[in-house]
Each structure stands twice: as structure tokens, then as C-alpha cells.
Design a protein around this motif. Structure first.
Motif, PDB file in Angstrom:
ATOM      1  N   ASP A 124      -4.501 -18.104  -1.094  1.00  0.00           N
ATOM      2  CA  ASP A 124      -4.889 -17.479   0.288  1.00  0.00           C
ATOM      3  C   ASP A 124      -5.415 -16.475   0.438  1.00  0.00           C
ATOM      4  OD1 ASP A 124      -1.909 -18.431  -0.911  1.00  0.00           O
ATOM      5  OD2 ASP A 124      -1.696 -17.009  -2.451  1.00  0.00           O
ATOM      6  N   ASN A 125      -6.710 -16.684   0.113  1.00  0.00           N
ATOM      7  CA  ASN A 125      -7.461 -15.048   0.170  1.00  0.00           C
ATOM      8  C   ASN A 125      -8.975 -15.860   1.177  1.00  0.00           C
ATOM      9  OD1 ASN A 125      -6.811 -13.170  -0.790  1.00  0.00           O
ATOM     10  ND2 ASN A 125      -7.165 -14.099  -3.340  1.00  0.00           N
ATOM     11  N   VAL A 126      -8.126 -16.710   2.688  1.00  0.00           N
ATOM     12  CA  VAL A 126      -9.354 -17.731   2.773  1.00  0.00           C
ATOM     13  C   VAL A 126     -10.657 -16.991   3.485  1.00  0.00           C
ATOM     14  CG1 VAL A 126      -9.522 -19.197   4.438  1.00  0.00           C
ATOM     15  CG2 VAL A 126      -8.164 -19.532   3.015  1.00  0.00           C
ATOM     16  N   GLU A 127     -10.366 -16.096   3.864  1.00  0.00           N
ATOM     17  CA  GLU A 127     -10.229 -14.749   5.380  1.00  0.00           C
ATOM     18  C   GLU A 127     -11.396 -13.967   4.077  1.00  0.00           C
ATOM     19  OE1 GLU A 127      -7.281 -12.814   3.463  1.00  0.00           O
ATOM     20  OE2 GLU A 127      -7.359 -15.140   3.675  1.00  0.00           O
ATOM     21  N   LYS A 128     -11.143 -13.900   3.254  1.00  0.00           N
ATOM     22  CA  LYS A 128     -11.854 -12.956   2.444  1.00  0.00           C
ATOM     23  C   LYS A 128     -13.646 -14.218   1.592  1.00  0.00           C
ATOM     24  CE  LYS A 128      -8.885 -10.038   0.680  1.00  0.00           C
ATOM     25  NZ  LYS A 128      -7.997  -8.761  -0.598  1.00  0.00           N
ATOM     26  N   LEU A 129     -14.067 -14.851   1.539  1.00  0.00           N
ATOM     27  CA  LEU A 129     -14.408 -15.990   1.645  1.00  0.00           C
ATOM     28  C   LEU A 129     -15.856 -16.050   2.062  1.00  0.00           C
ATOM     29  CD1 LEU A 129     -13.129 -19.258   0.877  1.00  0.00           C
ATOM     30  CD2 LEU A 129     -13.267 -17.886  -0.928  1.00  0.00           C
ATOM     31  N   LYS A 130     -17.209 -15.999   1.281  1.00  0.00           N
ATOM     32  CA  LYS A 130     -18.188 -15.547   2.028  1.00  0.00           C
ATOM     33  C   LYS A 130     -19.082 -16.683   1.689  1.00  0.00           C
ATOM     34  CE  LYS A 130     -18.046 -10.047   2.189  1.00  0.00           C
ATOM     35  NZ  LYS A 130     -18.143  -8.693   1.840  1.00  0.00           N
ATOM     36  N   SER A 131     -18.787 -17.272   0.499  1.00  0.00           N
ATOM     37  CA  SER A 131     -19.665 -18.584   0.350  1.00  0.00           C
ATOM     38  C   SER A 131     -18.696 -19.905  -1.181  1.00  0.00           C
ATOM     39  CB  SER A 131     -20.047 -18.029  -1.415  1.00  0.00           C
ATOM     40  OG  SER A 131     -19.418 -17.170  -2.501  1.00  0.00           O
ATOM     41  N   PRO A 132     -19.183 -20.592  -1.030  1.00  0.00           N
ATOM     42  CA  PRO A 132     -18.620 -21.605  -1.947  1.00  0.00           C
ATOM     43  C   PRO A 132     -17.513 -20.935  -3.007  1.00  0.00           C
ATOM     44  CG  PRO A 132     -20.660 -22.755  -0.650  1.00  0.00           C
ATOM     45  CD  PRO A 132     -20.727 -20.918  -0.273  1.00  0.00           C
ATOM     46  N   ILE A 133     -16.876 -22.005  -3.667  1.00  0.00           N
ATOM     47  CA  ILE A 133     -16.026 -21.508  -5.095  1.00  0.00           C
ATOM     48  C   ILE A 133     -15.069 -22.509  -5.628  1.00  0.00           C
ATOM     49  CG2 ILE A 133     -14.838 -19.488  -3.384  1.00  0.00           C
ATOM     50  CD1 ILE A 133     -12.281 -21.445  -3.358  1.00  0.00           C
ATOM     51  N   VAL A 134     -15.494 -22.926  -6.464  1.00  0.00           N
ATOM     52  CA  VAL A 134     -15.719 -23.446  -7.751  1.00  0.00           C
ATOM     53  C   VAL A 134     -13.927 -23.327  -8.093  1.00  0.00           C
ATOM     54  CG1 VAL A 134     -15.718 -24.804 -10.077  1.00  0.00           C
ATOM     55  CG2 VAL A 134     -17.985 -24.094  -8.266  1.00  0.00           C
ATOM     56  N   ILE A 135     -13.562 -24.754  -8.040  1.00  0.00           N
ATOM     57  CA  ILE A 135     -11.771 -24.454  -8.646  1.00  0.00           C
ATOM     58  C   ILE A 135     -11.659 -25.516  -9.822  1.00  0.00           C
ATOM     59  CG2 ILE A 135      -9.302 -24.918  -8.441  1.00  0.00           C
ATOM     60  CD1 ILE A 135      -9.832 -23.878  -5.364  1.00  0.00           C
ATOM     61  N   GLU A 136     -11.083 -24.730 -11.097  1.00  0.00           N
ATOM     62  CA  GLU A 136     -10.957 -25.840 -12.287  1.00  0.00           C
ATOM     63  C   GLU A 136     -10.140 -26.133 -12.455  1.00  0.00           C
ATOM     64  OE1 GLU A 136     -11.139 -24.781 -17.018  1.00  0.00           O
ATOM     65  OE2 GLU A 136     -12.390 -23.094 -15.779  1.00  0.00           O
ATOM     66  N   LEU A 137      -9.406 -27.443 -12.994  1.00  0.00           N
ATOM     67  CA  LEU A 137      -8.532 -28.179 -12.989  1.00  0.00           C
ATOM     68  C   LEU A 137      -7.894 -27.935 -13.933  1.00  0.00           C
ATOM     69  CD1 LEU A 137      -8.085 -30.556  -9.806  1.00  0.00           C
ATOM     70  CD2 LEU A 137      -7.395 -27.827 -10.344  1.00  0.00           C
ATOM     71  N   GLU A 138      -6.885 -28.133 -14.969  1.00  0.00           N
ATOM     72  CA  GLU A 138      -6.548 -28.805 -16.071  1.00  0.00           C
ATOM     73  C   GLU A 138      -5.433 -29.385 -16.108  1.00  0.00           C
ATOM     74  OE1 GLU A 138      -4.785 -24.981 -18.349  1.00  0.00           O
ATOM     75  OE2 GLU A 138      -7.027 -24.457 -18.542  1.00  0.00           O
ATOM     76  N   THR A 139      -5.249 -30.962 -16.406  1.00  0.00           N
ATOM     77  CA  THR A 139      -4.859 -31.820 -16.121  1.00  0.00           C
ATOM     78  C   THR A 139      -3.892 -32.295 -17.770  1.00  0.00           C
ATOM     79  OG1 THR A 139      -6.548 -33.296 -16.917  1.00  0.00           O
ATOM     80  CG2 THR A 139      -6.132 -32.566 -14.649  1.00  0.00           C
ATOM     81  N   SER A 140      -3.038 -33.511 -17.441  1.00  0.00           N
ATOM     82  CA  SER A 140      -2.128 -33.403 -18.414  1.00  0.00           C
ATOM     83  C   SER A 140      -2.209 -35.296 -18.194  1.00  0.00           C
ATOM     84  CB  SER A 140      -1.216 -32.920 -18.924  1.00  0.00           C
ATOM     85  OG  SER A 140      -0.403 -32.452 -18.567  1.00  0.00           O
ATOM     86  N   ILE A 141      -1.303 -35.656 -19.390  1.00  0.00           N
ATOM     87  CA  ILE A 141      -0.727 -37.435 -18.811  1.00  0.00           C
ATOM     88  C   ILE A 141       0.569 -37.732 -18.055  1.00  0.00           C
ATOM     89  CG2 ILE A 141      -0.215 -39.599 -20.363  1.00  0.00           C
ATOM     90  CD1 ILE A 141      -3.547 -39.003 -20.344  1.00  0.00           C
ATOM     91  N   ASN A 142       0.634 -38.185 -16.983  1.00  0.00           N
ATOM     92  CA  ASN A 142       1.642 -38.609 -16.255  1.00  0.00           C
ATOM     93  C   ASN A 142       2.486 -38.959 -17.123  1.00  0.00           C
ATOM     94  OD1 ASN A 142       3.982 -38.241 -14.684  1.00  0.00           O
ATOM     95  ND2 ASN A 142       2.736 -39.216 -12.728  1.00  0.00           N
ATOM     96  N   LYS A 143       3.570 -38.187 -18.268  1.00  0.00           N
ATOM     97  CA  LYS A 143       4.485 -38.862 -19.225  1.00  0.00           C
ATOM     98  C   LYS A 143       5.763 -39.647 -18.085  1.00  0.00           C
ATOM     99  CE  LYS A 143       3.524 -36.410 -23.202  1.00  0.00           C
ATOM    100  NZ  LYS A 143       4.432 -35.447 -24.057  1.00  0.00           N
ATOM    101  N   ASN A 144       5.332 -39.800 -17.415  1.00  0.00           N
ATOM    102  CA  ASN A 144       6.542 -40.292 -16.335  1.00  0.00           C
ATOM    103  C   ASN A 144       6.278 -41.052 -14.546  1.00  0.00           C
ATOM    104  OD1 ASN A 144       8.867 -38.344 -17.054  1.00  0.00           O
ATOM    105  ND2 ASN A 144       7.464 -36.484 -15.988  1.00  0.00           N
ATOM    106  N   LEU A 145       4.669 -41.206 -15.433  1.00  0.00           N
ATOM    107  CA  LEU A 145       4.526 -42.461 -14.541  1.00  0.00           C
ATOM    108  C   LEU A 145       5.324 -43.786 -14.603  1.00  0.00           C
ATOM    109  CD1 LEU A 145       2.461 -43.592 -12.094  1.00  0.00           C
ATOM    110  CD2 LEU A 145       0.657 -44.532 -14.631  1.00  0.00           C
ATOM    111  N   ARG A 146       5.292 -43.959 -16.100  1.00  0.00           N
ATOM    112  CA  ARG A 146       6.460 -45.522 -15.930  1.00  0.00           C
ATOM    113  C   ARG A 146       7.426 -45.511 -15.374  1.00  0.00           C
ATOM    114  NH1 ARG A 146       5.775 -49.721 -19.184  1.00  0.00           N
ATOM    115  NH2 ARG A 146       3.981 -48.519 -20.568  1.00  0.00           N
ATOM    116  N   LYS A 147       8.376 -43.951 -15.644  1.00  0.00           N
ATOM    117  CA  LYS A 147       9.992 -43.469 -15.141  1.00  0.00           C
ATOM    118  C   LYS A 147       9.821 -43.662 -13.430  1.00  0.00           C
ATOM    119  CE  LYS A 147      12.086 -40.641 -16.860  1.00  0.00           C
ATOM    120  NZ  LYS A 147      12.993 -39.577 -17.638  1.00  0.00           N
ATOM    121  N   ILE A 148       8.759 -43.798 -12.923  1.00  0.00           N
ATOM    122  CA  ILE A 148       8.654 -43.342 -11.537  1.00  0.00           C
ATOM    123  C   ILE A 148       8.314 -44.960 -10.800  1.00  0.00           C
ATOM    124  CG2 ILE A 148       6.910 -42.845  -9.299  1.00  0.00           C
ATOM    125  CD1 ILE A 148       6.256 -39.989 -10.896  1.00  0.00           C
TER     126      ILE A 148
END
Length: 477
Positions: free
Chosen positions: A448-472
């Protein structure tokens, strides 16, 4: 018949290796001095090198005195090649050692600058093509002890960088324009006789370096392209074994030697020789397939092609964001990135390089964990930048250089994973909005703060196993 067999052998080699020296389909030519192994080294020393991720290169020597000018004439080519430039009197050049006196050299300041920049190791020129040695070698008078400066520069660098926790790798040029027995080609019996003297000299110097500085982590070889050295497959192979015996875990790149058929870097079967690929000089791979499963390292200059000090940088000069982009790209493709610095003749680092080091360091202080210990994440690359994954923590990162005006970042994760959280690195209390795209492992991350960016950023992601994959998947069928 012999000619026919030779032709068939050449055709096999050519079809086994593409233009980048990489194997498209491994052949099986019998080689005594081909690749040492197939695949990556897995020992602790190599893992440490791999996890370092970011290094500093220092080119320092007599060439810093003319600084790209000879008798008032500008030379545009790499400054450290001055001795070979047209119109340069080599006898006069060789006497520059009498003027070499970097009184302001402070190896501790170099090391602190490298550490603050985020580098984890340094590659330092012990001897470049002009043959002048920055250590007091007992095998040639063309060394630092006979200059006005006299003090051992390599010892200072090793001690200063190791005190800051940085590893040291020694650059060494096999090519030596100053040595009377060096030959680029072995055309006569006299050439061969003289080159035997040079080989002994080279062996002695390399062993001398490891004896004087046994804590160093490896050699970065250069000047190995002449046919005289490419003819020394057996000698070079056995010498490397002797060096590795002196320092267990010693790291040697792919430039060092040729195989039985004078193939350099990659052997006649298309397999990497050495511990990592050195073919990425001022150049980067574009995709993970380009590195063929090997460790690799990119070495990069700030101006177009100046390694040693040149007082007049002309043409394009990279800024810190360009360099950071290359650093992130290297990490995302499982490689190391090494940035070059060329100290002035007095031993100080030029202002332009200092400024860039500070800017890189400011970014790395916040975002360095996405580079150090991190490598390739096998997700589909997007235009906003690069993914990396930390080899120790399994944390996943988005290094964003090209933020869309909308602030919406598309992510294509592995289908078996859910992304549960996204946040700017170091700011886990402020989560970014996640919008899942049904059943494809795809997401929009809203920034949401694109206009305030002055340098490249790093976004950290947390992941988990997709237990619904078989159902999908069942629902789809």
C-alpha cells in the motif's frame, strides 16, 4: 585412419559442449585430467563459500601509479593491462616498483568498509599479469620488499579481513609478463626448456603463499588462456592436488587449468573443472539452467571494464541499485557476486567506490538475510524481481526492484504450498494483504505504500503445506 579418429573426437567434443562451455548431453571421452568430480562439493568449506554469497574484489598493484594514463596519453582498456598497451615502454613500466609507496594504505579500513557493505569474503591480487608481487616472495626480486613501501600487503590484508570475520581468497595470475622464462607458446625446444623453469617458479610461489598465509580459503586464478599453460594438464592437475593437501578444503575455480585436450573451464565431456564456475565475468546468467547445477561466481566492475585504478572513468558507471539488482539475481540463481574495487596508488579507496559501498551496506544491513546463506527458490519468476530461500531457515523472500504502480505483486508459489503470511523483512507485526487466486498456488500481495518507496524492498513469506490440494484436484476431475 588417425585423422578420421581425431575428427570424430573433435565432433564428439563439439556436440557435447555448447557455446557457454556447458554440457547439453554428457559424452564419455576418457580423460586423465578432466573434472575432479560431477556435481557440487558438499564439504563445510565449500558450503561456507556458498553461503557467504557476496564478496569484494581488490585489484591493486603497480598499474595504480599510471592510473590509465601513460606519458599523458589516455588508455581506455583495463588499467591493470597497461604494461601490454601499445606505446608503453615495458622497461619503464617494470621500474614503477621504485615509485610504489602506498603510504595511506590501511587494510583495516578496507576490511571495515567491506564488512559494512555486507561482503563476507575478499579476493585480493597477490600478483597480476605484470608479475609484481604484493608479498615478499623469495623467488623473484620483483616484489613489495624492494619497493619504497617494503611492507607485506598480503599479510596486512589477511590479518585485517580475518579480524573482521571475512574470508580471504588469493588472486594469482599464471601469466607473468615480467618473468624471463614465461612463454605464451611452446614452439621450440628452447621454449619448452624455459617454460619448465617457469613452472617450477609458479609452483614455488603458490606453495610459498600457502605457507605464509595458511588460513586463506582458496585461489582465484587468472591468465591461464595461453597455449603454453593449456598444454600443462598433468602438471597443473598434480600441482592442485599438492596445494589442496597443504590447505584442506582449499577452493579453486574453473579458470585454473585445462584438460587432456586443452579444454579450459569445462572438460571435453562438458563437466566443470574446479570447484565453481568462473565464466561469469561482468556477465550474469539469465536462468537457473544456465549454470548447469554447478556453483558459480560473478565478478563485476563498477565502470564498464576497469579493475585496477583508472583515474578517468568514462562511459557508463553502475549505481548502487544496479549492483544490488545483480547481487540479488546472483543469489536467486544459486551464485555468488563479487564487486571490484581498485585502490589508488596511495592505497586509499576512491570516493565513488566508497559511496557505492556505503549505499549497498545500508540496504544489506536491513535486507542481507535474503542474500547471505540464501539461494534459488524454484518458483516461477515474476517481473518485479527475484525469489530467494534461506538454506538454513527455509525462509522465503521476494526481493522487489520493480514495484508495479498498483502495488499488486503476483506470486506463483509451488502448488503444494499455501502462503500464510507476507510482510516486509524485519516488520512481521505489519502483515501485507494476501489475495489467493483459486487453485493455482497463485497470490496477489498488496503493497500500500508504493509512493513512499525509495529503494528495493524485501518481503518475507511464511508458507505451509496445502492440505486441500488433493481435494482441489479431485474437484477439478
Amino acid at each position: 585412419m588417425r585423422t578420421l579418429k581425431l575428427l570424430i573426437g573433435v565432433l564428439i567434443v563439439c556436440t557435447a559442449i555448447n557455446i557457454n562451455g556447458q554440457s547439453s548431453k554428457r559424452s564419455s571421452l576418457p580423460l586423465e585430467y578432466g573434472a575432479e568430480r560431477l556435481g557440487k562439493r558438499t564439504d563445510k568449506a565449500m558450503q561456507k563459500w556458498r553461503d557467504n554469497g557476496f564478496g569484494q574484489f581488490i585489484h591493486f598493484g603497480l598499474y595504480a601509479i599510471p592510473g590509465g594514463f601513460w606519458e599523458g596519453e589516455f588508455h581506455s582498456f583495463a588499467a591493470e593491462w597497461m604494461r601490454a598497451e601499445k606505446g608503453v615502454d615495458t622497461d619503464k613500466y617494470d621500474l614503477l616498483y621504485k615509485k610504489f609507496n602506498p603510504k595511506q594504505l590501511d587494510a583495516r579500513a578496507w576490511a571495515k568498509q567491506a564488512k559494512n557493505m555486507g561482503a563476507k569474503y575478499v579476493v585480493i591480487t597477490t600478483k597480476h599479469h605484470d608479475g609484481f608481487c604484493l608479498w615478499p616472495s623469495k623467488y623473484t626480486e620483483h616484489n613489495i620488499s624492494n619497493s619504497p613501501y617494503k611492507k607485506d600487503i598480503i599479510k596486512q590484508v589477511v590479518e585485517a579481513y580475518e579480524a573482521e570475520g571475512l574470508d580471504v581468497i588469493l588472486y594469482f595470475s599464471i601469466l607473468d609478463w615480467h618473468h624471463p622464462s614465461y612463454r605464451s607458446k611452446l614452439e621450440t625446444e628452447d621454449d619448452k626448456k624455459e617454460f619448465e623453469i617457469f613452472k617450477e617458479f609458479t609452483s614455488n610461489q603458490l606453495k610459498e603463499l600457502l605457507t605464509l598465509y595458511p588460513s586463506v580459503k582458496g585461489f582465484w586464478f587468472d591468465g591461464t588462456w595461453d597455449s603454453s599453460w593449456k598444454d600443462q594438464a598433468e602438471f597443473a592437475y598434480k600441482l592442485s592436488e599438492e596445494l589442496r593437501a597443504m590447505v584442506p578444503g582449499l577452493i579453486i575455480g574453473s579458470r585454473y587449468r585445462a584438460d587432456d585436450n586443452r579444454m579450459r573451464g569445462y572438460d571435453s565431456n562438458g563437466d566443470l573443472m574446479g570447484d565453481y564456475g568462473q565464466g561469469w565475468e561482468r556477465n550474469l546468467p539469465s536462468k537457473i539452467e544456465d549454470v548447469t547445477g554447478n556453483d558459480w561466481e560473478c565478478v563485476m566492475t563498477i565502470p564498464h571494464n576497469q579493475w585496477g585504478y583508472h583515474s578517468d572513468w568514462r562511459g557508463h558507471v553502475k549505481d548502487s541499485y544496479e549492483i544490488l539488482d545483480m547481487l540479488a539475481r546472483s543469489a536467486s540463481l544459486d551464485g555468488n557476486f563479487v564487486l571490484n574495487f581498485g585502490p589508488k596508488a596511495d592505497g586509499t579507496i576512491r570516493i565513488e567506490e566508497t559511496k557505492i559501498a556505503e549505499e549497498i551496506g545500508a540496504w544489506m544491513k536491513v535486507n542481507g538475510e535474503a542474500i547471505h546463506n540464501s539461494g534459488h527458490l524454484n518458483w516461477e519468476k515474476q517481473d518485479w524481481g527475484y525469489y530467494t530461500i534461506n538454506r538454513r531457515t527455509n525462509k522465503k523472500y521476494m526481493i522487489v526492484f520493480n514495484m508495479p504502480i498498483s502495488g499488486k505483486l503476483r506470486v506463483k508459489a509451488s502448488k503444494e504450498l499455501n502462503i500464510s503470511k507476507a510482510f516486509e523483512i524485519g516488520n512481521s507485526d505489519k502483515l501485507l494483504k494476501l489475495e489467493r487466486i483459486y487453485d493455482h498456488g497463485e497470490y496477489w500481495i498488496h503493497y500500500d505504500n508504493v509512493e513512499k518507496l525509495k529503494s528495493p524492498i524485501v518481503i518475507e513469506l511464511e508458507t505451509s503445506i496445502n492440505k486441500n490440494l488433493r481435494k482441489i484436484e479431485n474437484t477439478k476431475t
